[in-house]
Design an enzyme around this catalytic site. Structure first.
Site: not given
Length: 361
Positions: A103, A173, A197
């Site tokens: 990511w 992030d 999430k």
């Protein structure tokens, strides 16, 4: 009614059953109004009330300082990879990025389209099993910001510390770690998190940004991606993802009912400790991540023989232990144990892993 399975999906992830039941009860008739949240004008007093309460509950949970704006946006965390440099990176500026996995690499690649990126540190030399200490970082004195990914959902690598960047804004992030335990928001210039999430269903991204960082967008920045426009319009410059926002609000309420992030942090600490302790003591399962850098939320593990992967997953599915297959880029297994995955789910997984090892170890 069939029993709900234990869902270890990395995202879209498990949602609290109590939240789903409340949403179900309100689906056709929200609080006696005779219509669903999905059918409600986002400009109505009712929805503005939902949105306002959701923001306040999130502020309460994270103790967000008053000089930060909370934005409920669209496009997911991946859109933020472009939105951040368009808002914070001047035309000829430079930004520092830390590479700890898939990511963060995606964020680096996207930022490179808009300006100079200095990869100030990378876990590549450690095969992405360890996070390089800040003494190894090569930060730029003139960076517009420093970006990092506190938790790599796919690799299972997580910072147990917050980097020190002085006057340079720290950007994070936090898609897969936000709301898992208390957090000092004041250490950051900007935090962003895809919702699917710990926040709610997919389709929403929450951005928490310090007010002094607003109003810096480049002239080429699309209006829809300008943080100041979003902030000035209460995240409603256009029609927002109202259902996802409403559900996020229900989850914030649920988190408060559980005792807030201190209580959730204690539960999550126990959950991850149980799993790692079992894996470390096992002869069949392994986790390659350095112990100090292991993720609380995403726990990858491998079986000693890859030929056992298919029977392991088949047996798990038969027992209602779902979505344990690792990401296609790394293989193996992965158990994502977000807030809505309770200790009973972890205990059920451990019982199955022990049973499988007895048969195949």
């Amino acid at each position: 009614m069939s029993k709900r399975a234990y869902n270890f999906c990395a995202g879209p992830a498990a949602l609290p059953e109590a939240v789903l039941k409340k949403a179900q009860a309100e689906l056709l008739d929200w609080q006696g109004k005779g219509l669903s949240v999905m059918e409600m004008s986002h400009r109505s007093d009712e929805f503005v009330g939902i949105a306002t309460k959701a923001e306040q509950d999130l502020r309460d949970l994270l103790s967000i300082p008053s000089d930060y704006k909370v934005l409920f946006l669209q496009g997911g965390a991946s859109q933020q990879f472009a939105q951040i440099p368009l808002n914070l990176l001047p035309e000829n500026g430079k930004a520092d990025y830390i590479d700890t996995g898939i990511w963060s690499k995606k964020a680096i690649e996207e930022a490179g389209r808009y300006g100079r990126v200095n990869v100030a540190a990378s876990a590549k030399a450690y095969d992405y099993f360890t996070i390089p200490g800040q003494n190894e970082w090569k930060l730029s004195a003139d960076a517009a910001y420093v970006h990092y990914t506190p938790n790599e959902t796919i690799g299972g690598l997580e910072f147990g510390w917050i980097p020190e960047t002085g006057d340079v804004p720290l950007v994070a992030d936090m898609s897969s770690t936000i709301l898992s335990r208390p957090l000092d928001v004041s250490r950051f210039g900007l935090i962003y998190a895809g919702a699917q999430k710990n926040i709610g269903p997919s389709g929403l991204v929450v951005t928490i940004v310090r007010e002094d960082l607003l109003g810096r967008a480049r002239s080429i920045c699309p209006t829809m991606l300008d943080y100041k426009v979003a902030a000035d319009n209460g995240s409603m410059y256009n029609t927002p993802p109202t259902l996802a926002w409403y559900l996020a609000g229900l989850i914030f309420e649920w988190l408060k009912e559980q005792g807030g992030l201190e209580a959730m942090g204690a539960i999550n600490q126990r959950k991850q400790q149980k799993l790692y302790d079992f894996i470390d003591a096992s002869g069949l399962y392994t986790n390659p991540i350095a112990k100090n850098d292991r993720s609380w939320m995403n726990i990858p593990f491998r079986l000693a023989d890859e030929k056992l992967d298919k029977p392991f997953l088949a047996g798990a599915d038969a027992r209602g232990l779902l979505n344990l297959k690792g990401h296609r880029s790394v293989g193996g297994m992965r158990a994502s144990i977000y807030n809505a995955v309770d200790e009973a789910a972890v205990d059920a997984l451990l019982a199955y892993m022990a049973e499988f090892e007895k048969e195949h170890g």
